[in-house]
Scaffold this motif. Structure first.
Motif, PDB file in Angstrom:
ATOM      1  N   GLN A  86       0.858  -1.183   0.000  1.00 20.38           N
ATOM      2  CA  GLN A  86       0.000   0.000   0.000  1.00 20.38           C
ATOM      3  C   GLN A  86       0.897   1.237   0.000  1.00 20.38           C
ATOM      4  O   GLN A  86       2.029   1.189   0.486  1.00 20.38           O
ATOM      5  CB  GLN A  86      -0.877  -0.015   1.258  1.00 20.38           C
ATOM      6  CG  GLN A  86      -2.133   0.801   1.202  1.00 20.38           C
ATOM      7  CD  GLN A  86      -3.023   0.537   2.426  1.00 20.38           C
ATOM      8  OE1 GLN A  86      -2.538   0.340   3.531  1.00 20.38           O
ATOM      9  NE2 GLN A  86      -4.320   0.531   2.221  1.00 20.38           N
ATOM     10  N   THR A  87       0.411   2.352  -0.550  1.00 14.68           N
ATOM     11  CA  THR A  87       1.201   3.575  -0.496  1.00 14.68           C
ATOM     12  C   THR A  87       1.214   4.120   0.926  1.00 14.68           C
ATOM     13  O   THR A  87       0.338   3.808   1.741  1.00 14.68           O
ATOM     14  CB  THR A  87       0.635   4.658  -1.427  1.00 14.68           C
ATOM     15  OG1 THR A  87      -0.638   5.093  -0.931  1.00 14.68           O
ATOM     16  CG2 THR A  87       0.486   4.152  -2.857  1.00 14.68           C
ATOM     17  N   ILE A  88       2.215   4.952   1.224  1.00 17.33           N
ATOM     18  CA  ILE A  88       2.300   5.554   2.551  1.00 17.33           C
ATOM     19  C   ILE A  88       1.072   6.440   2.841  1.00 17.33           C
ATOM     20  O   ILE A  88       0.529   6.374   3.961  1.00 17.33           O
ATOM     21  CB  ILE A  88       3.622   6.332   2.712  1.00 17.33           C
ATOM     22  CG1 ILE A  88       4.793   5.342   2.753  1.00 17.33           C
ATOM     23  CG2 ILE A  88       3.618   7.184   3.976  1.00 17.33           C
ATOM     24  CD1 ILE A  88       4.768   4.348   3.893  1.00 17.33           C
ATOM     25  N   PRO A  89       0.584   7.255   1.893  1.00 15.46           N
ATOM     26  CA  PRO A  89      -0.644   8.009   2.182  1.00 15.46           C
ATOM     27  C   PRO A  89      -1.834   7.108   2.504  1.00 15.46           C
ATOM     28  O   PRO A  89      -2.651   7.440   3.371  1.00 15.46           O
ATOM     29  CB  PRO A  89      -0.879   8.808   0.894  1.00 15.46           C
ATOM     30  CG  PRO A  89       0.473   8.978   0.304  1.00 15.46           C
ATOM     31  CD  PRO A  89       1.189   7.699   0.607  1.00 15.46           C
ATOM     32  N   ASP A  90      -1.940   5.965   1.821  1.00 19.52           N
ATOM     33  CA  ASP A  90      -3.044   5.051   2.106  1.00 19.52           C
ATOM     34  C   ASP A  90      -2.878   4.384   3.473  1.00 19.52           C
ATOM     35  O   ASP A  90      -3.865   4.155   4.186  1.00 19.52           O
ATOM     36  CB  ASP A  90      -3.160   3.989   1.010  1.00 19.52           C
ATOM     37  CG  ASP A  90      -3.746   4.553  -0.282  1.00 19.52           C
ATOM     38  OD1 ASP A  90      -4.368   5.637  -0.224  1.00 19.52           O
ATOM     39  OD2 ASP A  90      -3.579   3.927  -1.337  1.00 19.52           O
ATOM     40  N   MET A  91      -1.639   4.053   3.850  1.00 21.74           N
ATOM     41  CA  MET A  91      -1.411   3.536   5.209  1.00 21.74           C
ATOM     42  C   MET A  91      -1.788   4.587   6.242  1.00 21.74           C
ATOM     43  O   MET A  91      -2.400   4.274   7.269  1.00 21.74           O
ATOM     44  CB  MET A  91       0.052   3.153   5.393  1.00 21.74           C
ATOM     45  CG  MET A  91       0.445   1.815   4.833  1.00 21.74           C
ATOM     46  SD  MET A  91       2.147   1.403   5.302  1.00 21.74           S
ATOM     47  CE  MET A  91       2.562   0.289   3.967  1.00 21.74           C
ATOM     48  N   ALA A  92      -1.417   5.838   5.969  1.00 20.47           N
ATOM     49  CA  ALA A  92      -1.705   6.921   6.905  1.00 20.47           C
ATOM     50  C   ALA A  92      -3.203   7.107   7.099  1.00 20.47           C
ATOM     51  O   ALA A  92      -3.655   7.481   8.190  1.00 20.47           O
ATOM     52  CB  ALA A  92      -1.077   8.220   6.409  1.00 20.47           C
ATOM     53  N   ALA A  93      -3.969   6.826   6.052  1.00 24.04           N
ATOM     54  CA  ALA A  93      -5.419   7.018   6.114  1.00 24.04           C
ATOM     55  C   ALA A  93      -6.090   6.040   7.075  1.00 24.04           C
ATOM     56  O   ALA A  93      -7.246   6.244   7.473  1.00 24.04           O
ATOM     57  CB  ALA A  93      -6.017   6.879   4.721  1.00 24.04           C
ATOM     58  N   GLN A  94      -5.372   4.998   7.508  1.00 26.61           N
ATOM     59  CA  GLN A  94      -5.939   4.037   8.449  1.00 26.61           C
ATOM     60  C   GLN A  94      -6.097   4.622   9.850  1.00 26.61           C
ATOM     61  O   GLN A  94      -6.884   4.123  10.645  1.00 26.61           O
ATOM     62  CB  GLN A  94      -5.028   2.805   8.554  1.00 26.61           C
ATOM     63  CG  GLN A  94      -4.802   2.046   7.275  1.00 26.61           C
ATOM     64  CD  GLN A  94      -3.781   0.938   7.487  1.00 26.61           C
ATOM     65  OE1 GLN A  94      -3.992   0.015   8.273  1.00 26.61           O
ATOM     66  NE2 GLN A  94      -2.670   1.016   6.791  1.00 26.61           N
ATOM     67  N   ASN A  95      -5.319   5.664  10.139  1.00 32.93           N
ATOM     68  CA  ASN A  95      -5.314   6.221  11.491  1.00 32.93           C
ATOM     69  C   ASN A  95      -5.358   7.738  11.393  1.00 32.93           C
ATOM     70  O   ASN A  95      -4.385   8.369  10.969  1.00 32.93           O
ATOM     71  CB  ASN A  95      -4.058   5.764  12.243  1.00 32.93           C
ATOM     72  CG  ASN A  95      -4.079   6.148  13.711  1.00 32.93           C
ATOM     73  OD1 ASN A  95      -4.730   7.109  14.118  1.00 32.93           O
ATOM     74  ND2 ASN A  95      -3.362   5.395  14.533  1.00 32.93           N
ATOM     75  N   SER A  96      -6.459   8.331  11.782  1.00 37.02           N
ATOM     76  CA  SER A  96      -6.634   9.777  11.676  1.00 37.02           C
ATOM     77  C   SER A  96      -5.673  10.556  12.575  1.00 37.02           C
ATOM     78  O   SER A  96      -5.526  11.771  12.416  1.00 37.02           O
ATOM     79  CB  SER A  96      -8.080  10.158  12.022  1.00 37.02           C
ATOM     80  OG  SER A  96      -8.378   9.809  13.374  1.00 37.02           O
ATOM     81  N   LYS A  97      -5.012   9.867  13.501  1.00 36.65           N
ATOM     82  CA  LYS A  97      -4.079  10.534  14.413  1.00 36.65           C
ATOM     83  C   LYS A  97      -2.657  10.602  13.864  1.00 36.65           C
ATOM     84  O   LYS A  97      -1.798  11.235  14.468  1.00 36.65           O
ATOM     85  CB  LYS A  97      -4.089   9.827  15.773  1.00 36.65           C
ATOM     86  CG  LYS A  97      -5.427   9.910  16.501  1.00 36.65           C
ATOM     87  CD  LYS A  97      -5.358   9.240  17.855  1.00 36.65           C
ATOM     88  CE  LYS A  97      -6.687   9.331  18.597  1.00 36.65           C
ATOM     89  NZ  LYS A  97      -6.625   8.707  19.937  1.00 36.65           N
ATOM     90  N   PHE A  98      -2.400   9.932  12.732  1.00 34.98           N
ATOM     91  CA  PHE A  98      -1.086  10.030  12.112  1.00 34.98           C
ATOM     92  C   PHE A  98      -0.913  11.420  11.518  1.00 34.98           C
ATOM     93  O   PHE A  98      -1.805  11.922  10.825  1.00 34.98           O
ATOM     94  CB  PHE A  98      -0.921   8.986  11.008  1.00 34.98           C
ATOM     95  CG  PHE A  98      -0.702   7.577  11.497  1.00 34.98           C
ATOM     96  CD1 PHE A  98      -0.347   7.306  12.803  1.00 34.98           C
ATOM     97  CD2 PHE A  98      -0.854   6.502  10.629  1.00 34.98           C
ATOM     98  CE1 PHE A  98      -0.147   6.003  13.246  1.00 34.98           C
ATOM     99  CE2 PHE A  98      -0.651   5.195  11.042  1.00 34.98           C
ATOM    100  CZ  PHE A  98      -0.304   4.948  12.358  1.00 34.98           C
ATOM    101  N   ILE A  99       0.243  12.051  11.772  1.00 35.78           N
ATOM    102  CA  ILE A  99       0.475  13.398  11.238  1.00 35.78           C
ATOM    103  C   ILE A  99       1.680  13.448  10.292  1.00 35.78           C
ATOM    104  O   ILE A  99       1.853  14.437   9.573  1.00 35.78           O
ATOM    105  CB  ILE A  99       0.652  14.437  12.364  1.00 35.78           C
ATOM    106  CG1 ILE A  99       1.834  14.071  13.288  1.00 35.78           C
ATOM    107  CG2 ILE A  99      -0.637  14.589  13.157  1.00 35.78           C
ATOM    108  CD1 ILE A  99       2.154  15.152  14.321  1.00 35.78           C
ATOM    109  N   ALA A 100       2.507  12.427  10.275  1.00 34.04           N
ATOM    110  CA  ALA A 100       3.644  12.375   9.362  1.00 34.04           C
ATOM    111  C   ALA A 100       4.153  10.943   9.307  1.00 34.04           C
ATOM    112  O   ALA A 100       3.914  10.150  10.226  1.00 34.04           O
ATOM    113  CB  ALA A 100       4.769  13.310   9.808  1.00 34.04           C
ATOM    114  N   GLY A 101       4.854  10.614   8.218  1.00 31.29           N
ATOM    115  CA  GLY A 101       5.384   9.259   8.108  1.00 31.29           C
ATOM    116  C   GLY A 101       6.341   9.111   6.942  1.00 31.29           C
ATOM    117  O   GLY A 101       6.399   9.967   6.050  1.00 31.29           O
TER     118      GLY A 101
END
Length: 338
Positions: A86-101
């Motif tokens: 999965q792309t990093i933006p799509d992984m980030a979308a799993q958790n609304s509390k993620f702010i950077a990665g």
């Protein structure tokens, strides 16, 4: 095994190239510095390690204060049941509390049909990669390195040539550290969150209380040689209590992919990346993550036309065509107060 033979030949040929000496001085121009939360800052700079050349290398970094109780650094994997990548933006979308990665470690490209060579874990098969990660067979699973999330093993250091000296980031607030392991080694049972890749870049000598560039001489990771876009993590240790880490750094350097060891126009190699982490960012420990086309830094709310991606892994193409690659895992900053 065709894959093992072909990848070994590539590595032998590449190894004829001698890594250049590292210039320890970096000249950087600030482009922007944005505070994402109380203890988290995203910064963009243009840098060079040659004072006769303009600073054209774009470097993005996210600095996380590990003493801040409102943030946590944690790995993540694909949340798509249909695909382990999965792309990093799509992984980030799993958790609304993620702010950077950033992107994480190496992996088997199960998204490519036909013949594909895993040049990190040489000899690991597609059949093994398609199985669930297992402690009984460390080559099972799409990840080539350790991935451990809240105590659950999502990936292991493969037991293959090409990955003889994996580096593993063990996450535990100010007790976070980077450990250089051997192929097939598991993360300590006491560690709840960890992510592995390599090579190791910077180590700390407690006797002299100083850091030094430390790429293991017996590390057979082919990516040591390649000039490309890069991703790294670093730890800055406390001046008064060097067994404690005060800051975790996520760093990406722009570049291209598939350039080979001699083409310096495509980005940094691992030794220059190590110098950047040690001499510019003042990291006392550092390691490389997957690089080249996998390099991705995502910042929540940034670059909406690129879904939050601020790095460039194919900077010879227009930015709108430089989309992030599907990867197996990533490392994220979670805002606990959100």
């Amino acid at each position: 095994n065709y894959q093992m033979i072909a990848a070994t030949i590539v590595f032998i040929l590449s190894s004829n190239y001698i890594l250049p000496s590292v210039i320890g001085t970096w000249y950087c121009v600030d482009i922007q510095s944005i505070k994402l939360s109380t203890g988290v800052t995203w910064k963009t700079e243009n840098c060079t390690n040659d004072e006769t050349q303009p600073p054209l290398l774009t470097v993005n970094s996210v600095s996380i204060d590990l003493r801040d109780p409102t943030v946590k650094v944690i790995p993540a994997v694909s949340g798509d049941e249909a695909s382990p990548l999965q792309t990093i933006p799509d992984m980030a979308a799993q958790n609304s509390k993620f702010i950077a990665g950033i992107n994480g470690g190496y992996f088997w490209r199960v998204d490519i049909s036909g013949v594909w060579i895993d040049d990190v874990c040489r000899g690991k098969t597609r059949n093994e990669a398609n199985k669930a990660a297992s402690a009984d067979n460390v080559n099972y699973g799409v990840s080539d390195g350790v991935v451990k999330i809240d105590g659950v093993v999502k990936g292991n250091n493969c037991n293959c040539s090409g990955y003889s000296r994996p580096a593993v980031l063990e996450l535990d607030g100010t007790l976070s550290t980077i450990e250089v392991m051997n192929r097939g080694d598991a993360a300590p049972q006491t560690v709840s969150n960890a992510i592995g890749a390599g090579p190791n870049l910077v180590s700390y000598d407690s006797a002299s209380q100083s850091s030094f560039i430390d790429i293991p001489s017996d590390d057979d990771n082919i990516n040591i040689l390649e000039h490309a876009a890069n991703t790294a993590v670093g730890l800055v240790l406390s001046d008064t209590e060097p067994h404690l880490a005060t800051t975790l750094l996520m760093v990406t350097t722009d570049g291209s992919d598939e350039c080979g060891p001699k083409d310096i126009t495509c980005g940094l190699n691992s030794r220059d990346l190590a110098s950047l982490l040690k001499d510019h960012f003042k990291a006392d420990r550092a390691m490389s993550m997957d690089q080249g086309g996998s390099t991705t830094m995502w910042v929540k709310g940034a670059n909406p036309d690129r879904n939050g991606v601020v790095s460039r892994s194919h900077n010879t193409e227009p930015a709108e065509q430089d989309g992030p690659r599907n990867v197996a895992n990533g490392l994220f900053v979670e805002l606990l107060t959100a």
